[in-house]
Design a protein around this motif. Structure first.
Motif, PDB file in Angstrom:
ATOM      1  N   MET A   1       0.854  -1.177   0.000  1.00 50.45           N
ATOM      2  CA  MET A   1       0.000   0.000   0.000  1.00 50.45           C
ATOM      3  C   MET A   1       0.898   1.237   0.000  1.00 50.45           C
ATOM      4  O   MET A   1       1.796   1.348   0.826  1.00 50.45           O
ATOM      5  CB  MET A   1      -0.903  -0.022   1.245  1.00 50.45           C
ATOM      6  CG  MET A   1      -1.973   1.044   1.223  1.00 50.45           C
ATOM      7  SD  MET A   1      -3.052   1.073   2.686  1.00 50.45           S
ATOM      8  CE  MET A   1      -3.993  -0.404   2.514  1.00 50.45           C
ATOM      9  N   ASP A   2       0.655   2.161  -0.920  1.00 46.29           N
ATOM     10  CA  ASP A   2       1.485   3.362  -0.967  1.00 46.29           C
ATOM     11  C   ASP A   2       0.977   4.415   0.028  1.00 46.29           C
ATOM     12  O   ASP A   2      -0.040   4.235   0.685  1.00 46.29           O
ATOM     13  CB  ASP A   2       1.577   3.921  -2.391  1.00 46.29           C
ATOM     14  CG  ASP A   2       0.261   4.464  -2.928  1.00 46.29           C
ATOM     15  OD1 ASP A   2      -0.704   4.608  -2.153  1.00 46.29           O
ATOM     16  OD2 ASP A   2       0.200   4.757  -4.131  1.00 46.29           O
ATOM     17  N   GLU A   3       1.726   5.496   0.129  1.00 49.69           N
ATOM     18  CA  GLU A   3       1.417   6.545   1.118  1.00 49.69           C
ATOM     19  C   GLU A   3       0.031   7.149   0.883  1.00 49.69           C
ATOM     20  O   GLU A   3      -0.718   7.407   1.822  1.00 49.69           O
ATOM     21  CB  GLU A   3       2.486   7.630   1.069  1.00 49.69           C
ATOM     22  CG  GLU A   3       2.290   8.704   2.111  1.00 49.69           C
ATOM     23  CD  GLU A   3       3.385   9.763   2.065  1.00 49.69           C
ATOM     24  OE1 GLU A   3       3.110  10.882   2.530  1.00 49.69           O
ATOM     25  OE2 GLU A   3       4.484   9.482   1.570  1.00 49.69           O
ATOM     26  N   ARG A   4      -0.328   7.364  -0.388  1.00 49.93           N
ATOM     27  CA  ARG A   4      -1.641   7.932  -0.725  1.00 49.93           C
ATOM     28  C   ARG A   4      -2.749   7.028  -0.211  1.00 49.93           C
ATOM     29  O   ARG A   4      -3.716   7.497   0.405  1.00 49.93           O
ATOM     30  CB  ARG A   4      -1.750   8.122  -2.231  1.00 49.93           C
ATOM     31  CG  ARG A   4      -3.120   8.569  -2.698  1.00 49.93           C
ATOM     32  CD  ARG A   4      -3.138   8.748  -4.180  1.00 49.93           C
ATOM     33  NE  ARG A   4      -4.125   7.873  -4.760  1.00 49.93           N
ATOM     34  CZ  ARG A   4      -4.556   7.948  -5.994  1.00 49.93           C
ATOM     35  NH1 ARG A   4      -4.050   8.830  -6.819  1.00 49.93           N
ATOM     36  NH2 ARG A   4      -5.460   7.139  -6.437  1.00 49.93           N
ATOM     37  N   ASP A   5      -2.618   5.732  -0.434  1.00 50.71           N
ATOM     38  CA  ASP A   5      -3.624   4.782   0.028  1.00 50.71           C
ATOM     39  C   ASP A   5      -3.718   4.758   1.548  1.00 50.71           C
ATOM     40  O   ASP A   5      -4.811   4.690   2.112  1.00 50.71           O
ATOM     41  CB  ASP A   5      -3.331   3.382  -0.500  1.00 50.71           C
ATOM     42  CG  ASP A   5      -3.562   3.248  -1.992  1.00 50.71           C
ATOM     43  OD1 ASP A   5      -4.187   4.157  -2.582  1.00 50.71           O
ATOM     44  OD2 ASP A   5      -3.112   2.247  -2.568  1.00 50.71           O
ATOM     45  N   GLU A   6      -2.577   4.814   2.204  1.00 51.28           N
ATOM     46  CA  GLU A   6      -2.564   4.809   3.672  1.00 51.28           C
ATOM     47  C   GLU A   6      -3.248   6.056   4.230  1.00 51.28           C
ATOM     48  O   GLU A   6      -4.036   5.969   5.169  1.00 51.28           O
ATOM     49  CB  GLU A   6      -1.132   4.704   4.190  1.00 51.28           C
ATOM     50  CG  GLU A   6      -0.523   3.335   3.992  1.00 51.28           C
ATOM     51  CD  GLU A   6       0.930   3.273   4.435  1.00 51.28           C
ATOM     52  OE1 GLU A   6       1.430   4.242   5.052  1.00 51.28           O
ATOM     53  OE2 GLU A   6       1.557   2.241   4.146  1.00 51.28           O
ATOM     54  N   GLU A   7      -2.946   7.225   3.660  1.00 50.62           N
ATOM     55  CA  GLU A   7      -3.557   8.476   4.122  1.00 50.62           C
ATOM     56  C   GLU A   7      -5.070   8.443   3.896  1.00 50.62           C
ATOM     57  O   GLU A   7      -5.842   8.823   4.769  1.00 50.62           O
ATOM     58  CB  GLU A   7      -2.957   9.671   3.391  1.00 50.62           C
ATOM     59  CG  GLU A   7      -1.548  10.007   3.790  1.00 50.62           C
ATOM     60  CD  GLU A   7      -0.975  11.140   2.951  1.00 50.62           C
ATOM     61  OE1 GLU A   7      -1.592  11.539   1.930  1.00 50.62           O
ATOM     62  OE2 GLU A   7       0.098  11.645   3.321  1.00 50.62           O
ATOM     63  N   PHE A   8      -5.471   7.992   2.723  1.00 51.62           N
ATOM     64  CA  PHE A   8      -6.890   7.938   2.404  1.00 51.62           C
ATOM     65  C   PHE A   8      -7.613   6.942   3.314  1.00 51.62           C
ATOM     66  O   PHE A   8      -8.689   7.242   3.836  1.00 51.62           O
ATOM     67  CB  PHE A   8      -7.113   7.571   0.936  1.00 51.62           C
ATOM     68  CG  PHE A   8      -8.564   7.545   0.566  1.00 51.62           C
ATOM     69  CD1 PHE A   8      -9.262   8.727   0.355  1.00 51.62           C
ATOM     70  CD2 PHE A   8      -9.241   6.344   0.437  1.00 51.62           C
ATOM     71  CE1 PHE A   8     -10.614   8.708   0.031  1.00 51.62           C
ATOM     72  CE2 PHE A   8     -10.591   6.315   0.116  1.00 51.62           C
ATOM     73  CZ  PHE A   8     -11.282   7.501  -0.095  1.00 51.62           C
ATOM     74  N   THR A   9      -7.029   5.783   3.526  1.00 55.15           N
ATOM     75  CA  THR A   9      -7.633   4.772   4.402  1.00 55.15           C
ATOM     76  C   THR A   9      -7.786   5.311   5.819  1.00 55.15           C
ATOM     77  O   THR A   9      -8.815   5.095   6.465  1.00 55.15           O
ATOM     78  CB  THR A   9      -6.775   3.486   4.393  1.00 55.15           C
ATOM     79  OG1 THR A   9      -6.715   2.991   3.053  1.00 55.15           O
ATOM     80  CG2 THR A   9      -7.368   2.420   5.293  1.00 55.15           C
ATOM     81  N   ALA A  10      -6.784   6.024   6.307  1.00 54.58           N
ATOM     82  CA  ALA A  10      -6.866   6.623   7.649  1.00 54.58           C
ATOM     83  C   ALA A  10      -7.972   7.676   7.707  1.00 54.58           C
ATOM     84  O   ALA A  10      -8.724   7.748   8.690  1.00 54.58           O
ATOM     85  CB  ALA A  10      -5.521   7.238   8.031  1.00 54.58           C
ATOM     86  N   PHE A  11      -8.084   8.478   6.656  1.00 57.27           N
ATOM     87  CA  PHE A  11      -9.146   9.484   6.600  1.00 57.27           C
ATOM     88  C   PHE A  11     -10.519   8.816   6.645  1.00 57.27           C
ATOM     89  O   PHE A  11     -11.391   9.216   7.423  1.00 57.27           O
ATOM     90  CB  PHE A  11      -9.019  10.340   5.335  1.00 57.27           C
ATOM     91  CG  PHE A  11     -10.235  11.171   5.047  1.00 57.27           C
ATOM     92  CD1 PHE A  11     -10.533  12.275   5.821  1.00 57.27           C
ATOM     93  CD2 PHE A  11     -11.087  10.836   4.004  1.00 57.27           C
ATOM     94  CE1 PHE A  11     -11.670  13.037   5.570  1.00 57.27           C
ATOM     95  CE2 PHE A  11     -12.215  11.587   3.741  1.00 57.27           C
ATOM     96  CZ  PHE A  11     -12.507  12.692   4.532  1.00 57.27           C
ATOM     97  N   VAL A  12     -10.729   7.796   5.828  1.00 61.04           N
ATOM     98  CA  VAL A  12     -12.022   7.105   5.786  1.00 61.04           C
ATOM     99  C   VAL A  12     -12.329   6.471   7.137  1.00 61.04           C
ATOM    100  O   VAL A  12     -13.458   6.570   7.640  1.00 61.04           O
ATOM    101  CB  VAL A  12     -12.058   6.056   4.648  1.00 61.04           C
ATOM    102  CG1 VAL A  12     -13.301   5.190   4.740  1.00 61.04           C
ATOM    103  CG2 VAL A  12     -11.986   6.751   3.295  1.00 61.04           C
ATOM    104  N   ALA A  13     -11.343   5.835   7.746  1.00 63.69           N
ATOM    105  CA  ALA A  13     -11.558   5.202   9.049  1.00 63.69           C
ATOM    106  C   ALA A  13     -11.963   6.228  10.106  1.00 63.69           C
ATOM    107  O   ALA A  13     -12.849   5.976  10.930  1.00 63.69           O
ATOM    108  CB  ALA A  13     -10.299   4.462   9.489  1.00 63.69           C
ATOM    109  N   ALA A  14     -11.340   7.391  10.063  1.00 59.27           N
ATOM    110  CA  ALA A  14     -11.605   8.420  11.075  1.00 59.27           C
ATOM    111  C   ALA A  14     -12.904   9.185  10.823  1.00 59.27           C
ATOM    112  O   ALA A  14     -13.572   9.609  11.763  1.00 59.27           O
ATOM    113  CB  ALA A  14     -10.431   9.398  11.134  1.00 59.27           C
TER     114      ALA A  14
END
Length: 172
Positions: A1-14
């Motif tokens: 998972m790249d940085e963009r995916d990690e940031e987006f996943t964290a945003f969605v989770a939060a």
């Protein structure tokens, strides 16, 4: 998972819970709210690299969600859906729950544009100029939708004096 995916996943989770509640306020239907949130999150993901300040991604997402919902009005016209419940809310006070349920029932009596304008103004606390930008309409349209929405709510809400006379008001 790249940085963009990690940031987006964290945003969605939060933020998915509050964003779903916002989508529900806009649509008035659980399934439509889920669809609206999903389609909006796809758009946000595809534009993630264009968002310069990720601290503003929540506002960006709400704007995208509002505009996506408005595009649905334009395609299929006005549709109203009755519902028995609202999304789960973390509320401790039963009075708050009753008040929120009552307000939701009142908002359901309004058309989509009036409801959206009132949600953006009083739930999101946006100024009228920003609401116009989010809804993609003129400032005058926003003002008239808010004014008409409030007028329609006043028709179905008993006047404050009537509430106090019936003993429903709270001393304070």
């Amino acid at each position: 998972m790249d940085e963009r995916d990690e940031e987006f996943t964290a945003f969605v989770a939060a933020r998915s819970g509050p964003l779903l509640r916002y989508a529900y306020l806009l649509t008035g239907d659980h399934a439509a709210a889920e669809d609206l949130l999903q389609s909006t999150l796809v758009k946000v993901y595809l534009s993630w690299h264009k968002i310069a300040d990720h601290r503003s991604v929540d506002a960006y997402t709400r704007t995208a969600m509002t505009r996506t919902n408005i595009s649905v009005w334009r395609k299929v016209g006005r549709r109203e859906y009755a519902t028995e419940t609202t999304p789960d809310q973390a509320v401790d006070d039963r009075h708050d729950i009753d008040e929120r349920d009552g307000m939701w029932a009142l908002l359901q009596t309004l058309g989509s544009r009036q409801r959206t304008a009132l949600v953006l103004r009083f739930y999101e606390d946006l100024p009228e100029a920003e609401i116009a930008d989010v809804m993609g309409c003129s400032l005058g349209t926003v003002k008239s939708q808010i004014s008409r929405g409030l007028a329609n709510l006043r028709k179905v809400v008993p006047a404050r004096d009537e509430v106090w006379e019936r003993g429903l008001g709270h001393a304070g």
